[in-house]
Design a protein around this motif. Structure first.
Motif, PDB file in Angstrom:
ATOM      1  N   VAL A 114      45.840 -31.721  22.730  1.00 39.45           N
ATOM      2  CA  VAL A 114      46.870 -30.681  22.841  1.00 39.45           C
ATOM      3  C   VAL A 114      47.389 -30.676  24.279  1.00 39.45           C
ATOM      4  O   VAL A 114      46.603 -30.504  25.214  1.00 39.45           O
ATOM      5  N   ASN A 115      48.692 -30.864  24.466  1.00 39.56           N
ATOM      6  CA  ASN A 115      49.244 -31.012  25.808  1.00 39.56           C
ATOM      7  C   ASN A 115      50.662 -30.443  25.888  1.00 39.56           C
ATOM      8  O   ASN A 115      51.571 -31.010  25.310  1.00 39.56           O
ATOM      9  N   PRO A 116      50.892 -29.325  26.568  1.00 40.30           N
ATOM     10  CA  PRO A 116      49.903 -28.459  27.198  1.00 40.30           C
ATOM     11  C   PRO A 116      49.299 -27.514  26.172  1.00 40.30           C
ATOM     12  O   PRO A 116      49.766 -27.442  25.040  1.00 40.30           O
ATOM     13  N   THR A 117      48.267 -26.761  26.583  1.00 43.18           N
ATOM     14  CA  THR A 117      47.766 -25.702  25.725  1.00 43.18           C
ATOM     15  C   THR A 117      48.805 -24.590  25.689  1.00 43.18           C
ATOM     16  O   THR A 117      49.775 -24.580  26.451  1.00 43.18           O
ATOM     17  N   TYR A 118      48.589 -23.625  24.811  1.00 43.15           N
ATOM     18  CA  TYR A 118      49.532 -22.511  24.693  1.00 43.15           C
ATOM     19  C   TYR A 118      49.769 -21.845  26.054  1.00 43.15           C
ATOM     20  O   TYR A 118      50.882 -21.436  26.389  1.00 43.15           O
ATOM     21  N   TYR A 119      48.718 -21.736  26.862  1.00 47.01           N
ATOM     22  CA  TYR A 119      48.827 -21.042  28.141  1.00 47.01           C
ATOM     23  C   TYR A 119      49.201 -21.963  29.301  1.00 47.01           C
ATOM     24  O   TYR A 119      49.232 -21.524  30.450  1.00 47.01           O
ATOM     25  N   GLY A 120      49.471 -23.244  29.024  1.00 50.77           N
ATOM     26  CA  GLY A 120      50.004 -24.126  30.054  1.00 50.77           C
ATOM     27  C   GLY A 120      49.038 -25.092  30.688  1.00 50.77           C
ATOM     28  O   GLY A 120      49.420 -25.867  31.576  1.00 50.77           O
ATOM     29  N   ALA A 121      47.766 -25.094  30.275  1.00 48.96           N
ATOM     30  CA  ALA A 121      46.787 -26.003  30.863  1.00 48.96           C
ATOM     31  C   ALA A 121      46.993 -27.421  30.339  1.00 48.96           C
ATOM     32  O   ALA A 121      47.248 -27.634  29.151  1.00 48.96           O
ATOM     33  N   ILE A 122      46.854 -28.381  31.241  1.00 43.54           N
ATOM     34  CA  ILE A 122      47.070 -29.783  30.895  1.00 43.54           C
ATOM     35  C   ILE A 122      45.847 -30.600  31.291  1.00 43.54           C
ATOM     36  O   ILE A 122      45.356 -30.502  32.422  1.00 43.54           O
ATOM     37  N   SER A 123      45.363 -31.391  30.343  1.00 41.28           N
ATOM     38  CA  SER A 123      44.200 -32.254  30.584  1.00 41.28           C
ATOM     39  C   SER A 123      44.620 -33.487  31.387  1.00 41.28           C
ATOM     40  O   SER A 123      45.807 -33.748  31.598  1.00 41.28           O
ATOM     41  N   ASP A 124      43.624 -34.251  31.799  1.00 41.80           N
ATOM     42  CA  ASP A 124      43.890 -35.505  32.520  1.00 41.80           C
ATOM     43  C   ASP A 124      44.249 -36.579  31.493  1.00 41.80           C
ATOM     44  O   ASP A 124      43.436 -37.434  31.126  1.00 41.80           O
ATOM     45  N   ILE A 125      45.493 -36.513  31.022  1.00 43.90           N
ATOM     46  CA  ILE A 125      45.938 -37.392  29.942  1.00 43.90           C
ATOM     47  C   ILE A 125      45.835 -38.858  30.334  1.00 43.90           C
ATOM     48  O   ILE A 125      45.393 -39.707  29.540  1.00 43.90           O
ATOM     49  N   LYS A 126      46.238 -39.189  31.544  1.00 46.46           N
ATOM     50  CA  LYS A 126      46.253 -40.590  31.966  1.00 46.46           C
ATOM     51  C   LYS A 126      44.869 -41.214  31.886  1.00 46.46           C
ATOM     52  O   LYS A 126      44.697 -42.331  31.371  1.00 46.46           O
ATOM     53  N   SER A 127      43.859 -40.490  32.358  1.00 47.39           N
ATOM     54  CA  SER A 127      42.492 -41.021  32.306  1.00 47.39           C
ATOM     55  C   SER A 127      41.994 -41.116  30.870  1.00 47.39           C
ATOM     56  O   SER A 127      41.323 -42.095  30.496  1.00 47.39           O
ATOM     57  N   ILE A 128      42.320 -40.112  30.068  1.00 47.20           N
ATOM     58  CA  ILE A 128      41.881 -40.129  28.672  1.00 47.20           C
ATOM     59  C   ILE A 128      42.514 -41.287  27.919  1.00 47.20           C
ATOM     60  O   ILE A 128      41.863 -41.963  27.108  1.00 47.20           O
ATOM     61  N   VAL A 129      43.792 -41.570  28.189  1.00 48.29           N
ATOM     62  CA  VAL A 129      44.477 -42.698  27.550  1.00 48.29           C
ATOM     63  C   VAL A 129      43.775 -44.006  27.906  1.00 48.29           C
ATOM     64  O   VAL A 129      43.535 -44.865  27.033  1.00 48.29           O
ATOM     65  N   LYS A 130      43.432 -44.186  29.164  1.00 41.55           N
ATOM     66  CA  LYS A 130      42.766 -45.421  29.595  1.00 41.55           C
ATOM     67  C   LYS A 130      41.434 -45.604  28.870  1.00 41.55           C
ATOM     68  O   LYS A 130      41.120 -46.701  28.392  1.00 41.55           O
ATOM     69  N   ILE A 131      40.656 -44.530  28.794  1.00 43.77           N
ATOM     70  CA  ILE A 131      39.350 -44.617  28.129  1.00 43.77           C
ATOM     71  C   ILE A 131      39.518 -44.908  26.645  1.00 43.77           C
ATOM     72  O   ILE A 131      38.816 -45.758  26.071  1.00 43.77           O
ATOM     73  N   ALA A 132      40.452 -44.214  26.009  1.00 44.52           N
ATOM     74  CA  ALA A 132      40.663 -44.410  24.573  1.00 44.52           C
ATOM     75  C   ALA A 132      41.117 -45.822  24.269  1.00 44.52           C
ATOM     76  O   ALA A 132      40.601 -46.476  23.345  1.00 44.52           O
ATOM     77  N   HIS A 133      42.084 -46.319  25.013  1.00 47.21           N
ATOM     78  CA  HIS A 133      42.589 -47.674  24.751  1.00 47.21           C
ATOM     79  C   HIS A 133      41.525 -48.735  25.039  1.00 47.21           C
ATOM     80  O   HIS A 133      41.477 -49.775  24.361  1.00 47.21           O
ATOM     81  N   ARG A 134      40.690 -48.467  26.018  1.00 45.52           N
ATOM     82  CA  ARG A 134      39.592 -49.394  26.305  1.00 45.52           C
ATOM     83  C   ARG A 134      38.631 -49.471  25.126  1.00 45.52           C
ATOM     84  O   ARG A 134      37.996 -50.508  24.885  1.00 45.52           O
ATOM     85  N   ASN A 135      38.548 -48.381  24.356  1.00 48.12           N
ATOM     86  CA  ASN A 135      37.681 -48.340  23.183  1.00 48.12           C
ATOM     87  C   ASN A 135      38.434 -48.610  21.882  1.00 48.12           C
ATOM     88  O   ASN A 135      37.880 -48.426  20.792  1.00 48.12           O
ATOM     89  N   GLY A 136      39.687 -49.041  21.987  1.00 47.45           N
ATOM     90  CA  GLY A 136      40.466 -49.393  20.805  1.00 47.45           C
ATOM     91  C   GLY A 136      40.926 -48.212  19.979  1.00 47.45           C
ATOM     92  O   GLY A 136      41.215 -48.353  18.784  1.00 47.45           O
ATOM     93  N   MET A 137      41.006 -47.023  20.586  1.00 48.75           N
ATOM     94  CA  MET A 137      41.406 -45.820  19.863  1.00 48.75           C
ATOM     95  C   MET A 137      42.842 -45.433  20.206  1.00 48.75           C
ATOM     96  O   MET A 137      43.274 -45.544  21.357  1.00 48.75           O
ATOM     97  N   ALA A 138      43.563 -44.954  19.204  1.00 46.55           N
ATOM     98  CA  ALA A 138      44.913 -44.452  19.423  1.00 46.55           C
ATOM     99  C   ALA A 138      44.844 -43.062  20.051  1.00 46.55           C
ATOM    100  O   ALA A 138      43.903 -42.296  19.801  1.00 46.55           O
ATOM    101  N   VAL A 139      45.849 -42.740  20.859  1.00 52.57           N
ATOM    102  CA  VAL A 139      45.946 -41.420  21.485  1.00 52.57           C
ATOM    103  C   VAL A 139      47.132 -40.682  20.861  1.00 52.57           C
ATOM    104  O   VAL A 139      48.284 -41.096  20.999  1.00 52.57           O
ATOM    105  N   LEU A 140      46.817 -39.610  20.147  1.00 47.53           N
ATOM    106  CA  LEU A 140      47.820 -38.802  19.455  1.00 47.53           C
ATOM    107  C   LEU A 140      47.897 -37.451  20.152  1.00 47.53           C
ATOM    108  O   LEU A 140      46.872 -36.832  20.405  1.00 47.53           O
ATOM    109  N   VAL A 141      49.103 -36.986  20.419  1.00 51.08           N
ATOM    110  CA  VAL A 141      49.256 -35.780  21.244  1.00 51.08           C
ATOM    111  C   VAL A 141      50.146 -34.758  20.551  1.00 51.08           C
ATOM    112  O   VAL A 141      51.270 -35.064  20.146  1.00 51.08           O
ATOM    113  N   ASP A 142      49.605 -33.561  20.434  1.00 51.47           N
ATOM    114  CA  ASP A 142      50.382 -32.402  19.991  1.00 51.47           C
ATOM    115  C   ASP A 142      51.036 -31.813  21.238  1.00 51.47           C
ATOM    116  O   ASP A 142      50.410 -31.086  21.999  1.00 51.47           O
ATOM    117  N   GLU A 143      52.314 -32.164  21.441  1.00 54.47           N
ATOM    118  CA  GLU A 143      53.040 -31.699  22.606  1.00 54.47           C
ATOM    119  C   GLU A 143      54.082 -30.657  22.182  1.00 54.47           C
ATOM    120  O   GLU A 143      55.214 -30.638  22.666  1.00 54.47           O
TER     121      GLU A 143
END
Length: 489
Positions: A169-198
């Motif tokens: 979820v990016n951003p959350t309802y109240y505006g918080a944003i996770s470290d998307i770039k790092s999460i994308v790198k980790i997910a792709h390194r593990n062969g996982m797709a990154v799906l985002v509710d924006e």
């Protein structure tokens, strides 16, 4: 750099050309350019109903766009730096469903935060995917969930290396944003797709002082509510795709499973125009939005007992970045709940905020806001902080965000035999339906999960505060459907 001429609005322009021809309609819709329902035409305007048309050659078709809809979708993809975009007229819910169904088959695992929207849960039912929930970080002082940590993502992927995707979820309802770039790198390194509710981030791509959107940071798919913060009509959205892990043809086929074949051209044209405005005037307009949001935040923080939180949260758990257009105000120190302040603002001051929870209210600041409107909100909060103040602050209680035990998959639970029991008698039962407060639409319990005493107590609190609860067959949530027949589970 954008490659296409963003001053164009091909679908809207085609609709204007059609309108000028004054076509005699013998197709649907049956109101025939508003003639068949004069009361609506009088109130809504004749032009709107004259443009409420059906799919035809000159206006293309959402199910297989090859003309002006295709051109408009290509412009939207270009504006958001995506490889493909798809117009949505069933809201971002349709986009979330298409993302998960395009990646997950029955039995596949998907990692997602517990504060995901109810559309993610319906997607699990439709796809048959198995949820692997991770806890978002929680700000105990504010009493709200923030983003997810990189560490929790790594741990979940380590325990479930066979997961097909991670949902964020990016951003959350109240505006918080996770470290998307790092999460994308980790997910792709593990062969996982990154799906985002924006859903609440349609505007972020168009101003340098706002957080970057997830597609720009490498996510594979994003569902974007242009109607929430981008200016288009309610129920209209975009689905964005970056080529690679997910195939565009699969996404198109999946969308056609669930999305209407009678797409509203009013909704689609509004996306076309909203994209044009964001791409050509967005930075200028959002500069004013940020000015208003910052001014209001500063003024509210001068009011004794109120705290309008913002970018100072960056660096706290689950907050890698922050969307300043989300104006969250913590009200617990004036002795009122957010539910109460939400109602007072609406009933006494004629001001409608986005939501209230136990400790906060949330105002969405967007393209149509004015200094006059923000001043009215600030003045009302000043008045409330004096007139309605109580001596004791609201005591923070732990929300029901802990992961319940998943006994049955959401899909299997949905199709299982069920019976109704009183809410207070449901401790230990397996839920056959979801319960959520809307907004924000985050489930307290979902199908297939064990119902705990803490969950029931939390639901009772929400009921006492007259929160708008959804998901149950019983509209008053006095009863809940659970798995089993005649007392057997």
């Amino acid at each position: 750099m954008k490659k296409l001429d963003q001053n164009r609005a091909p679908l809207f322009e085609a609709m204007v050309d059609y309108h000028k021809k004054d076509v005699v309609p013998f197709d649907v819709p049956g109101h025939k350019h508003g003639v068949g329902i004069p009361e609506m035409a009088k109130y809504f305007g004749s032009t709107m109903l004259e443009l409420d048309v059906n799919a035809m050659k000159c206006l293309d078709n959402i199910c297989n766009p090859i003309g002006v809809i295709k051109d408009a979708e290509e412009l939207a993809a270009d504006a958001y730096y995506a490889d493909h975009s798809f117009f949505l007229v069933n809201g971002t819910t349709a986009g979330v469903q298409a993302m998960i169904m395009s990646v997950c088959e029955p039995g596949d695992k998907i990692i997602l935060p517990r504060n995901a929207h109810k559309s993610a849960v319906t997607s699990l039912i439709l796809s048959g995917a198995i949820p692997i929930y991770i806890q978002p970080e929680v700000n105990e002082d504010l009493g709200i969930a923030m983003g997810i940590s990189v560490e929790s993502v790594e741990q979940a992927m380590g325990r479930h290396p066979d997961a097909k995707a991670i949902f964020i979820v990016n951003p959350t309802y109240y505006g918080a944003i996770s470290d998307i770039k790092s999460i994308v790198k980790i997910a792709h390194r593990n062969g996982m797709a990154v799906l985002v509710d924006e859903a609440h981030g349609a505007h972020m791509n168009f101003h340098p002082e706002l957080p970057p959107d997830a597609i720009e940071l490498g996510a594979d798919m994003c569902a974007v509510s242009t109607h929430k913060t981008g200016g288009s009509l309610t129920q209209s959205s975009l689905l964005l795709l970056r080529e690679g892990i997910v195939d565009a043809k699969t996404v198109k086929t999946t969308l056609n499973l669930t999305q209407t074949t009678s797409a509203s051209y009013l909704l689609m044209a509004s996306v076309d125009l909203a994209r044009k405005q964001l791409a050509t005037k967005g930075e200028e307009m959002l500069t004013e939005v940020l000015r208003l949001s910052r001014w209001a935040r500063d003024e509210i923080n001068k009011i004794d007992g109120l705290y309008a939180f913002g970018k100072e949260l960056i660096g706290t758990p689950g907050v890698h970045h922050f969307d300043e257009t989300k104006l969250g105000v913590n009200v617990r120190n004036i002795g009122l709940t957010g539910f109460e302040v939400y109602d007072i603002l609406r009933d006494e001051y004629n001001i409608q905020t986005e939501l209230g929870d136990m400790y906060n209210i949330l105002a969405i600041i967007s393209l149509g806001d004015t200094q006059k409107a923000l001043s009215a909100l600030v003045d009302a909060l000043k008045d409330i902080a004096v007139k309605y103040r109580r001596d004791e602050e609201v005591k923070l209680t732990k929300g029901a965000l802990e992961n319940p035990d998943i006994i049955v998959s959401p899909r299997d639970a949905y199709y299982s035999e069920k019976r109704s029991v009183k809410l207070e008698d449901a401790v230990g039962e397996i839920s056959g339906e979801s319960i959520m407060a809307y907004p924000p639409g985050i489930p307290v319990v979902t199908p297939g999960e064990r119902i705990s005493k803490e969950i029931i107590e939390y639901i009772k609190v929400l009921k006492e505060e007259e929160s708008l609860l959804q998901g149950t067959e019983d509209p008053y949530v006095d009863y809940i459907r659970v798995l089993g027949i005649n007392g057997r589970r």
